[in-house]
Design an enzyme around this catalytic site. Structure first.
Site, PDB file in Angstrom:
ATOM      1  N   ARG A   1     -13.415  29.512  -1.621  1.00 46.46           N
ATOM      2  CA  ARG A   1     -12.412  30.583  -1.752  1.00 46.46           C
ATOM      3  C   ARG A   1     -13.114  31.927  -1.924  1.00 46.46           C
ATOM      4  NH1 ARG A   1     -13.815  32.281  -5.959  1.00 46.46           N
ATOM      5  NH2 ARG A   1     -12.381  34.020  -5.777  1.00 46.46           N
ATOM      6  N   GLY A   2     -12.266  32.992  -1.916  1.00 48.56           N
ATOM      7  CA  GLY A   2     -12.826  34.341  -1.934  1.00 48.56           C
ATOM      8  C   GLY A   2     -12.975  34.777  -0.488  1.00 48.56           C
TER       9      GLY A   2
ATOM     10  N   ASP B   1      -8.923  41.233  -0.400  1.00 50.02           N
ATOM     11  CA  ASP B   1      -8.714  40.229   0.656  1.00 50.02           C
ATOM     12  C   ASP B   1      -8.420  40.876   2.003  1.00 50.02           C
ATOM     13  OD1 ASP B   1      -8.277  38.537  -1.885  1.00 50.02           O
ATOM     14  OD2 ASP B   1      -8.568  37.146  -0.220  1.00 50.02           O
TER      15      ASP B   1
HETATM   16  O1  MRU Z   1      -7.138  32.875  -3.804  1.00 44.20           O
HETATM   17  P1  MRU Z   1      -8.582  33.285  -3.872  1.00 44.20           P
HETATM   18  O2  MRU Z   1      -9.298  32.724  -5.047  1.00 44.20           O
HETATM   19  O3  MRU Z   1      -9.304  33.059  -2.576  1.00 44.20           O
HETATM   20  O4  MRU Z   1      -8.499  34.860  -4.078  1.00 44.20           O
HETATM   21  C1  MRU Z   1      -9.698  35.585  -4.145  1.00 44.20           C
HETATM   22  C2  MRU Z   1      -9.514  37.019  -4.438  1.00 44.20           C
HETATM   23  O5  MRU Z   1      -8.419  37.529  -4.560  1.00 44.20           O
HETATM   24  C3  MRU Z   1     -10.773  37.829  -4.512  1.00 44.20           C
HETATM   25  O6  MRU Z   1     -10.633  38.881  -5.410  1.00 44.20           O
HETATM   26  C4  MRU Z   1     -11.048  38.417  -3.111  1.00 44.20           C
HETATM   27  O7  MRU Z   1     -11.034  37.418  -2.151  1.00 44.20           O
HETATM   28  C5  MRU Z   1     -12.321  39.126  -3.067  1.00 44.20           C
HETATM   29  S1  MRU Z   1     -13.706  38.023  -3.053  1.00 44.20           S
HETATM   30  C6  MRU Z   1     -15.086  38.963  -2.985  1.00 44.20           C
END
Ligand code: MRU
Length: 342
Positions: free
Chosen positions: A46-47, A235
């Site tokens: 994730r991220g 994102d």
């Molecule tokens: O649902 P996730 O855990 O994938 O969400 C991640 C985020 O919102 C992060 O802040 C974003 O992807 C930035 S990662 C460098």
């Protein structure tokens, strides 16, 4: 970086299961692109940048499994793979950035074997570039952190989320490496606790003092003068600087403005989507209601409770002090800075 969230092993991928952290360090190793798709959907990986990197490798794995040597059959089967990967999560721009790059390579001339090799090479290239971009943006961002600063962050935007240095956490870790005295308040980040589980874990490993708070404590901490700036990842960022990030980010940005606290977004250009004019156009992922009605498998709300579970929100650019990228720091008017460097 002590752990590798994603590793390419020549013909298969190794992914650190982020759902099991911080208590267990478990890896998924697979040749199967559908398993990688499931891993993306379930937040094993994730991220935004890590999702993009995993997406690139998933497409390469899917392509490697196609049996036909005929280009027209190959491309038809490739399109199924590519569309399946693109359908895993809707909000992170980095996924589509990777898919579009892989699609371009799939459409080049050559034998099927040559195209397969080019797809693997492209996925590795995307991985290296994402990692490099986060290191560069961390250098730029560290300039904004003064000695003695306490930074508030939300969700997890560290090495796990980027396969590199991190975005928001990269900036903080780089400031600490420069000898600055920096500490962090980490929002736990309801409902899946990326802040409590992952941000605290990464900052502890990096030797950055971190204090965990619940999301609803952030406003109080600001009112007490305990926060010098807020930094989060992103994102998707649209052409005008509006930014989608983990649900709760918008609330922090509004609170920061009220308290005259700088609010920074840190993200590579692969997160910027200039095809969208404003944040209103960003698709927001709605996730499983059980993430809200249950906690680690235990039901916490009555049966049949109505639930909404948007995974992201959009912060309008007027709340953002600056966007930290690998090409430099962008300030208002964001659309000009984004256009100049894209
Ligand atoms: O649902 P996730 O855990 O994938 O969400 C991640 C985020 O919102 C992060 O802040 C974003 O992807 C930035 S990662 C460098």
């Amino acid at each position: 970086m002590a752990v590798k969230p994603i590793e390419w092993l020549g013909n298969r991928i190794k992914i650190l299961d982020q759902t099991r952290l911080p208590l267990e360090e478990v890896y998924l190793e697979t040749h199967d692109y559908l398993e990688v798709c499931t891993a993306i959907k379930q937040l094993v990986v994730r991220g935004a940048p890590s999702i993009g990197v995993a997406g690139g490798y998933a497409i390469a794995l899917g392509a490697l499994k196609i049996k036909s040597e005929f280009n027209n059959i190959f491309i038809k089967e490739y399109q199924v793979v590519s569309r399946t990967v693109a359908a895993t999560r809707p909000t992170a721009r980095n996924l589509f950035f990777a898919v579009e790059r892989m699609d371009k390579v799939a459409g080049t001339a050559g034998t099927v074997e040559e195209i397969k090799q080019a797809l693997v090479d492209e996925a590795v290239k995307i991985h290296n570039e994402e990692a490099e971009a986060t290191e560069k943006l961390s250098d730029y961002g560290a300039e904004l952190i003064e000695d003695g600063f306490t930074v508030l962050t939300h969700c997890n935007a560290g090495p796990l989320a980027t396969t590199g240095y991190g975005t928001a956490l990269g900036v903080i870790i780089r400031a600490k490496e420069q000898g600055k005295n920096v500490s962090v308040y980490a929002d736990e980040t309801r409902p899946l606790l990326q802040g409590a589980r992952l941000t605290t874990w990464e900052l502890q490993q990096a030797g950055v003092p971190v204090t965990l708070i619940t999301d609803s404590m952030a406003g109080y901490m600001m009112s007490q003068g305990r926060i010098d700036c807020v930094i989060t990842g992103a994102d998707r960022i649209t052409a005008n600087g509006d930014t989608a990030n983990k649900i709760g980010t918008y609330t922090l940005a509004v609170l920061a403005k009220e308290h005259n606290i700088p609010f920074y977004i840190a993200a590579p250009f692969s997160t910027i989507d200039t095809s969208l004019k404003t944040g209103d156009d960003i698709p927001i992922e709605e996730r499983n209601p059980e993430e809200i009605t249950h906690f680690q498998g235990v039901q916490t709300a009555p049966d049949n409770t109505s639930v909404e579970n948007p995974a992201f929100d959009v912060t309008p650019h007027r709340y953002i002090t600056a966007i930290i990228t690998e090409r430099g720091i962008i300030r208002e008017p964001f659309h000009e800075g984004i256009k100049r460097w894209k």
